[in-house]
Design an enzyme around this catalytic site. Sequence first.
Site, PDB file in Angstrom:
ATOM      1  N   HIS A 321     -12.173   1.140   8.207  1.00 13.30           N
ATOM      2  CA  HIS A 321     -14.137   1.707   9.221  1.00 13.30           C
ATOM      3  C   HIS A 321     -14.072   3.081   8.765  1.00 13.30           C
ATOM      4  CE1 HIS A 321     -12.551  -1.951  11.172  1.00 13.30           C
ATOM      5  NE2 HIS A 321     -13.721  -2.233  11.742  1.00 13.30           N
ATOM      6  N   GLY A 322     -12.976   4.033   7.928  1.00 11.26           N
ATOM      7  CA  GLY A 322     -13.471   4.561   7.747  1.00 11.26           C
ATOM      8  C   GLY A 322     -12.419   6.593   7.514  1.00 11.26           C
TER       9      GLY A 322
END
Length: 467
Positions: A321-322
């Site tokens: 997700h990041g």
Amino acid sequence: MLFSSLTFVFVFLPITVVLYFLAKEKYKNAILLVASLIFYAWGEPKYIFLMLSSIVANFFIARMIDKNRRGTKQKKLWLCFAVVLNIGALFVFKYLDFTVNNVNVVFGTDMNLPGLNLPIGISFYTFQILSYVIDVYRNRVRVQNDIFTLGTYIALFPQLIAGPIVRYADIEVQLKHRKHSLEKFCSGLRRFLLGFLKKVLVANNVAVIADSVFDNLGGNGLNVGVVLLALMAYTLQIYYDFSGYSDMAIGLGRIFGFDFMENFNYPYSAKSVTDFWRRWHISLTTWFRDYLYIPLGGNRCSKLKWTRNFLIVWLCTGLWHGASWNFIIWGLYYAVVLWLEKMWFGKMLKKLPSIVGWVYMFIIVNFGWLLFRLESVSDLRIVLQSLVSPSGDFVGFLSNNFSIVYHLIFMIIGFIFIFPIRRKMQGFANKHTLVAALSDIMIIVFFVVSIFSLINSSYNPFIYFRF
């Protein structure tokens, strides 16, 4: 280009649909490929070559895997090369800055950050490419000998930017042979419009509440009521934003004859966190299950190794997700919660009243979104202090931000429809022609309202575009 932009709705999509259905069957994929490349280049012109290079490289790697089908060693080497190449590209563009920055902090070095921009959709199309190459290696799909067909699969604009993660195995046949009908077209259009409404009317409006608080944590009036309101707004925002995009993607796919997998199944109606993750971002969780968790050994091993496998998968889920510590913490947070459910109180939850399980799930998931939304430790500390602080004036906050009251209406509507009410309404409408017609009219009316909302608003991002 956003699905919820006027350019897409009134220019790009109509032109693509007209050209697609006017073209002969053998040219339909070519129309989709060209349209998809234009769609991607509209927002990321300099990174279109990265995606094209990835298509070409993986096309030939998959063919080499197929060519060496009987040579186990050579076959594995080509697979390893594919994994290193694809994950390596993802690492460079998504995680290199994060890695260099942390190395500088830990070792006191002063290396310059590369400062590369994150190509839109790279996390999604990288996983799609890997699913194809790995399935060719596993003999689950035939190698694709037409590079343009493979390019159509990878670049297909409905799901290119933010999923769902469509596996090659699921649409292998559809890439060459798919059925078109007026009924399927109308069904896809209806699904697209519903997703559009979820994004523009609900997600964009509740985002105003969440952003007014979380983007101004140093402001006055922050207390438990304000924080909980903002957190609830963000919980609804991320669901309606992402599920709305998935609905639009699935609807667009249906218009062009494709059947994509469902990505959400009313996750906020779950009765446990385990159940929540069976319903949220299904294409990602099943991807990690099939291509990472099971190859690591799954749960067919000792408890210690199973715990290791579990931890690796959720660490990767957070990182996917990041490139930020809050996402890593978020992934590990769920690893701990789900491990406890599996090993300790999961069976107990099933014996308790459903409302208890739902309240427990909702609290755990909401706190998870707090970790997800706040990127700095200082912001998290401010919010946690506010949750136990009697200071601040909730009524005063609303009076000083009176425009938020308008957005609360959409928050209430959004909360109602996190439960499978629409599914029951649709089932009723399918049995009554007049009700179905009125339902379609209402969708069109709200679509028009959404268009006016877009014209009068500058806020229209998709949260998952940055992943």
